[in-house]
Design a protein around this motif. Sequence first.
Motif, mmCIF file in Angstrom:
data_model
loop_
_atom_site.group_PDB
_atom_site.id
_atom_site.type_symbol
_atom_site.label_atom_id
_atom_site.label_comp_id
_atom_site.label_asym_id
_atom_site.label_seq_id
_atom_site.Cartn_x
_atom_site.Cartn_y
_atom_site.Cartn_z
ATOM 1 N N GLN A 1 0.820 -1.200 0.000
ATOM 2 C CA GLN A 1 0.000 0.000 0.000
ATOM 3 C C GLN A 1 0.856 1.253 0.000
ATOM 4 N N GLY A 2 2.111 1.123 0.322
ATOM 5 C CA GLY A 2 2.994 2.272 0.333
ATOM 6 C C GLY A 2 3.141 2.928 1.689
ATOM 7 N N ALA A 3 2.566 2.365 2.729
ATOM 8 C CA ALA A 3 2.721 2.936 4.056
ATOM 9 C C ALA A 3 4.177 2.789 4.485
ATOM 10 N N ARG B 1 11.726 7.398 0.930
ATOM 11 C CA ARG B 1 10.325 7.436 0.496
ATOM 12 C C ARG B 1 9.862 8.861 0.737
ATOM 13 N N HIS C 1 2.074 11.040 -5.310
ATOM 14 C CA HIS C 1 2.143 10.196 -4.118
ATOM 15 C C HIS C 1 1.966 11.046 -2.864
ATOM 16 N N SER C 2 0.998 10.673 -2.017
ATOM 17 C CA SER C 2 0.694 11.480 -0.832
ATOM 18 C C SER C 2 1.650 11.228 0.333
ATOM 19 N N CYS C 3 2.109 10.013 0.520
ATOM 20 C CA CYS C 3 3.084 9.637 1.549
ATOM 21 C C CYS C 3 2.706 10.146 2.936
ATOM 22 N N GLY D 1 -3.918 3.950 3.354
ATOM 23 C CA GLY D 1 -4.000 4.002 1.899
ATOM 24 C C GLY D 1 -3.011 4.941 1.239
ATOM 25 N N SER D 2 -2.190 5.640 2.025
ATOM 26 C CA SER D 2 -1.273 6.590 1.404
ATOM 27 C C SER D 2 -0.151 5.850 0.685
ATOM 28 N N THR D 3 0.387 6.485 -0.305
ATOM 29 C CA THR D 3 1.494 5.901 -1.057
ATOM 30 C C THR D 3 2.670 6.863 -1.038
ATOM 31 N N CYS D 4 3.847 6.337 -1.268
ATOM 32 C CA CYS D 4 5.047 7.160 -1.302
ATOM 33 C C CYS D 4 5.803 6.908 -2.606
ATOM 34 N N GLU E 1 9.534 6.585 -4.182
ATOM 35 C CA GLU E 1 10.723 6.050 -3.517
ATOM 36 C C GLU E 1 11.888 5.942 -4.483
#
Length: 106
Positions: A14-16, A70, A76-78, A89-92, A94
């Motif tokens: 999920q990108g957490a 990241r 990407h909200s990260c 649900g946030s993604t980063c 990288e």
Amino acid sequence: MLTITTAAIALMMQGAPASACTLGRIAGNPRETRIWVSLAPSPGARRTARVKPGQPVFLCAAKGVWVFVRFADRRHSCGGIGSRPARAGSTCAEGWIERRRIISER
């Protein structure tokens, strides 16, 4: 054990940010408008993104003089960086950046 491993993999996908990541910032002087992020920890690797000096990043791994970061960008909200809430649900975005370009905030 399998449930814990599956949950960890799901969070990574999920990108957490991984719990092992620490907060840092991109170093640089005001004349540098952007600093390149690479796909791999190598000077010849493809450049995939640019970050600004002072931008907050997560520091997640190191290999030699390179640090895996990241960060948030336009796509990407990260969550967990700056004023962005940490949510599942946030993604980063990288990539790898030279250690000399990093300020650790430990």
